[in-house]
Design a protein around this motif. Structure first.
Motif, PDB file in Angstrom:
ATOM      1  N   LEU A  36       0.845  -1.196   0.000  1.00 31.93           N
ATOM      2  CA  LEU A  36       0.000   0.000   0.000  1.00 31.93           C
ATOM      3  C   LEU A  36       0.878   1.242   0.000  1.00 31.93           C
ATOM      4  N   GLU A  37       0.726   2.042  -1.043  1.00 30.50           N
ATOM      5  CA  GLU A  37       1.492   3.284  -1.196  1.00 30.50           C
ATOM      6  C   GLU A  37       0.538   4.375  -1.654  1.00 30.50           C
ATOM      7  N   ALA A  38       0.362   5.393  -0.829  1.00 30.51           N
ATOM      8  CA  ALA A  38      -0.566   6.475  -1.139  1.00 30.51           C
ATOM      9  C   ALA A  38      -0.056   7.404  -2.229  1.00 30.51           C
ATOM     10  N   ASN A  39       1.248   7.478  -2.396  1.00 26.53           N
ATOM     11  CA  ASN A  39       1.845   8.368  -3.386  1.00 26.53           C
ATOM     12  C   ASN A  39       1.868   7.674  -4.754  1.00 26.53           C
ATOM     13  N   ASP A  40       0.976   8.086  -5.647  1.00 29.79           N
ATOM     14  CA  ASP A  40       0.895   7.475  -6.978  1.00 29.79           C
ATOM     15  C   ASP A  40       2.218   7.551  -7.726  1.00 29.79           C
ATOM     16  N   TYR A  41       2.970   8.599  -7.490  1.00 25.89           N
ATOM     17  CA  TYR A  41       4.247   8.795  -8.164  1.00 25.89           C
ATOM     18  C   TYR A  41       5.252   7.700  -7.793  1.00 25.89           C
ATOM     19  N   ARG A  42       5.197   7.210  -6.555  1.00 28.13           N
ATOM     20  CA  ARG A  42       6.140   6.192  -6.076  1.00 28.13           C
ATOM     21  C   ARG A  42       5.768   4.768  -6.493  1.00 28.13           C
ATOM     22  N   GLN A  43       4.517   4.531  -6.843  1.00 31.55           N
ATOM     23  CA  GLN A  43       4.067   3.163  -7.104  1.00 31.55           C
ATOM     24  C   GLN A  43       4.872   2.443  -8.187  1.00 31.55           C
ATOM     25  N   PRO A  44       5.128   3.061  -9.358  1.00 26.11           N
ATOM     26  CA  PRO A  44       5.927   2.357 -10.378  1.00 26.11           C
ATOM     27  C   PRO A  44       7.360   2.082  -9.914  1.00 26.11           C
ATOM     28  N   ALA A  45       7.952   2.991  -9.164  1.00 29.45           N
ATOM     29  CA  ALA A  45       9.322   2.793  -8.675  1.00 29.45           C
ATOM     30  C   ALA A  45       9.378   1.616  -7.697  1.00 29.45           C
ATOM     31  N   ILE A  46       8.381   1.501  -6.850  1.00 34.36           N
ATOM     32  CA  ILE A  46       8.328   0.389  -5.907  1.00 34.36           C
ATOM     33  C   ILE A  46       8.218  -0.932  -6.666  1.00 34.36           C
ATOM     34  N   ALA A  47       7.359  -0.971  -7.662  1.00 31.68           N
ATOM     35  CA  ALA A  47       7.216  -2.190  -8.471  1.00 31.68           C
ATOM     36  C   ALA A  47       8.522  -2.545  -9.173  1.00 31.68           C
ATOM     37  N   THR A  62      -0.684  -0.635  -4.777  1.00 30.51           N
ATOM     38  CA  THR A  62      -1.928   0.115  -4.900  1.00 30.51           C
ATOM     39  C   THR A  62      -2.041   1.051  -3.702  1.00 30.51           C
ATOM     40  N   ASP A  63      -3.108   1.819  -3.667  1.00 29.77           N
ATOM     41  CA  ASP A  63      -3.334   2.643  -2.476  1.00 29.77           C
ATOM     42  C   ASP A  63      -4.516   2.074  -1.695  1.00 29.77           C
ATOM     43  N   PHE A  64      -4.658   2.548  -0.493  1.00 27.94           N
ATOM     44  CA  PHE A  64      -5.683   2.019   0.405  1.00 27.94           C
ATOM     45  C   PHE A  64      -7.082   2.212  -0.161  1.00 27.94           C
ATOM     46  N   ASP A  65      -7.356   3.383  -0.726  1.00 29.01           N
ATOM     47  CA  ASP A  65      -8.688   3.663  -1.267  1.00 29.01           C
ATOM     48  C   ASP A  65      -9.071   2.669  -2.352  1.00 29.01           C
ATOM     49  N   ASP A  66      -8.172   2.416  -3.292  1.00 24.30           N
ATOM     50  CA  ASP A  66      -8.468   1.475  -4.376  1.00 24.30           C
ATOM     51  C   ASP A  66      -8.688   0.062  -3.848  1.00 24.30           C
ATOM     52  N   LEU A  67      -7.895  -0.337  -2.874  1.00 26.53           N
ATOM     53  CA  LEU A  67      -8.036  -1.665  -2.299  1.00 26.53           C
ATOM     54  C   LEU A  67      -9.394  -1.821  -1.614  1.00 26.53           C
TER      55      LEU A  67
END
Length: 89
Positions: A36-47, A62-67
């Motif tokens: 769970l990562e709230a910062n959309d900008y960081r999500q691709p880097a984490i992956a 993903t982020d908490f809201d989407d989950l």
């Protein structure tokens, strides 16, 4: 299914701990690790960072809201969720 929640104030050491634990504990099926990562900008880097040392299919970022919205729909069925969080369906 085992749920483990890790949190901390320093991102990089926390991410290293998460990757290490998840890499050894989680199953091999797709999306067996949910990050769970709230910062959309960081999500691709984490992956990308996960994929450098683990099977990329095992991770879902993903982020908490989407989950939460996804699980609302799974429980109630499409079109039965109408909340400010998930939008009007």
């Amino acid at each position: 299914m085992t749920v483990t929640f890790l949190s901390g104030s320093a991102f990089e050491p926390l991410q290293e701990a998460v990757f290490k634990r998840a890499g050894t504990v989680a199953g091999n099926q797709p999306e067996s690790v949910v990050f769970l990562e709230a910062n959309d900008y960081r999500q691709p880097a984490i992956a990308d960072e996960w994929a450098a040392v683990n099977d990329p299919l095992r991770l879902r970022v993903t982020d908490f809201d989407d989950l939460v919205c996804e699980y609302y729909e799974r429980l109630g069925g499409p079109g039965r969720v109408s909340t400010p969080l998930c939008g009007d369906n």
